[in-house]
Design a protein around this motif. Structure first.
Motif, PDB file in Angstrom:
ATOM      1  N   GLU A 229       0.916  -1.351   0.042  1.00 57.94           N
ATOM      2  CA  GLU A 229      -0.044   0.077  -0.129  1.00 57.94           C
ATOM      3  C   GLU A 229       0.773   1.374   0.024  1.00 57.94           C
ATOM      4  O   GLU A 229       2.000   1.234   0.607  1.00 57.94           O
ATOM      5  CB  GLU A 229      -0.986  -0.075   1.096  1.00 57.94           C
ATOM      6  CG  GLU A 229      -0.488   0.180   2.640  1.00 57.94           C
ATOM      7  CD  GLU A 229      -1.459   0.140   3.624  1.00 57.94           C
ATOM      8  OE1 GLU A 229      -2.419   0.547   3.515  1.00 57.94           O
ATOM      9  OE2 GLU A 229      -1.154  -0.538   4.737  1.00 57.94           O
TER      10      GLU A 229
ATOM     11  N   ARG B 288      -3.064  -2.874  -2.237  1.00 63.63           N
ATOM     12  CA  ARG B 288      -3.240  -4.015  -3.515  1.00 63.63           C
ATOM     13  C   ARG B 288      -2.398  -5.422  -2.977  1.00 63.63           C
ATOM     14  O   ARG B 288      -1.535  -5.521  -2.530  1.00 63.63           O
ATOM     15  CB  ARG B 288      -2.482  -3.337  -4.741  1.00 63.63           C
ATOM     16  CG  ARG B 288      -3.313  -1.922  -4.932  1.00 63.63           C
ATOM     17  CD  ARG B 288      -2.626  -1.265  -6.097  1.00 63.63           C
ATOM     18  NE  ARG B 288      -3.143  -0.072  -6.097  1.00 63.63           N
ATOM     19  CZ  ARG B 288      -3.194   0.729  -7.259  1.00 63.63           C
ATOM     20  NH1 ARG B 288      -2.426   0.245  -8.452  1.00 63.63           N
ATOM     21  NH2 ARG B 288      -3.791   1.828  -7.413  1.00 63.63           N
TER      22      ARG B 288
ATOM     23  N   SER C  49      -0.659  -8.618  -4.751  1.00 61.52           N
ATOM     24  CA  SER C  49       0.197  -8.992  -6.147  1.00 61.52           C
ATOM     25  C   SER C  49       0.564 -10.554  -6.105  1.00 61.52           C
ATOM     26  O   SER C  49       1.056 -10.970  -4.990  1.00 61.52           O
ATOM     27  CB  SER C  49       1.219  -8.211  -6.439  1.00 61.52           C
ATOM     28  OG  SER C  49       0.940  -7.022  -6.750  1.00 61.52           O
TER      29      SER C  49
ATOM     30  N   GLY D 181       1.244   1.036 -10.238  1.00 63.41           N
ATOM     31  CA  GLY D 181       0.274   1.303  -9.359  1.00 63.41           C
ATOM     32  C   GLY D 181       0.325   2.695  -8.948  1.00 63.41           C
ATOM     33  O   GLY D 181      -0.667   3.511  -8.378  1.00 63.41           O
TER      34      GLY D 181
END
Length: 191
Positions: A142, A155, A157, A189
């Motif tokens: 983040e 997020r 991954s 991102g």
């Protein structure tokens, strides 16, 4: 003569035992490396820093981990990291991320003054190779603002890098590629 024979048997056994102890294979040491990308022009303006990076406790050891099946992790006594894995991951991720940041964004130390505009916090839940050499890296990251407040939602991954071999050198290279792929996702991102 009998005394010499009694003394010789334990002495021979001791010599055989000592010879067996000295025959273990030598340890080999491995490192992660940054994935080279073309150099970019010097950035000015926005700043990004790497904050905390956490790895699972099972990986916080010098031995290289391999996953066998779904729930078993095997550690090799001969194949070891040349330093702490979390330190190597931080260094390599910083190099890979700096090379992939958008134009005008620069990676700085998290303790810089003034504070960075964005700090990346990363929690790695899995980072290992299977028996075929395929590496899986699962991480949650983040972006945090200058005050430490989240900038958007965290997020997830999951990166699966096919291995180029199952020996430790190939696994270290594949793990390095997985870190580069994570850096590319983080940089993407931030755009």
């Amino acid at each position: 003569m009998i005394f010499a024979a009694r003394l010789a048997a334990p002495l021979v056994a001791l010599l055989i035992l000592l010879a067996g102890c000295g025959s273990s294979p030598p340890s080999k040491f491995y490192v992660l490396t940054a994935d080279p990308v073309p150099p970019r022009a010097a950035a000015t303006g926005n700043t990004v820093a790497l904050g905390r990076i956490t790895l699972p406790g099972a990986l916080d050891r010098p031995q290289i981990a391999r996953r066998r099946g779904g729930n078993e992790i095997v550690f090799s006594e001969e194949e070891r990291w040349a330093g702490p894995l979390d330190d190597m991951m931080r260094r390599v991720l910083a190099d890979d991320l700096a090379a992939r940041l958008p134009a005008g964004v620069m990676l700085i130390e998290s303790t810089a003054k003034p504070p960075p505009g964005v700090t990346i916090a990363l929690d790695v839940s899995r980072f290992d190779a299977d028996e075929s050499g395929t590496v899986t890296l699962v991480a949650r990251w983040e972006a945090l603002g200058p005050t430490g407040r989240p900038l958007g939602t965290p997020r997830e991954s999951t990166i699966v890098e096919p291995g180029s071999g199952k020996d430790a050198a190939a696994v270290a290279a594949t793990m390095s590629r997985a870190v580069a792929a994570l850096a590319a996702r983080i940089a993407g991102g931030l755009r």
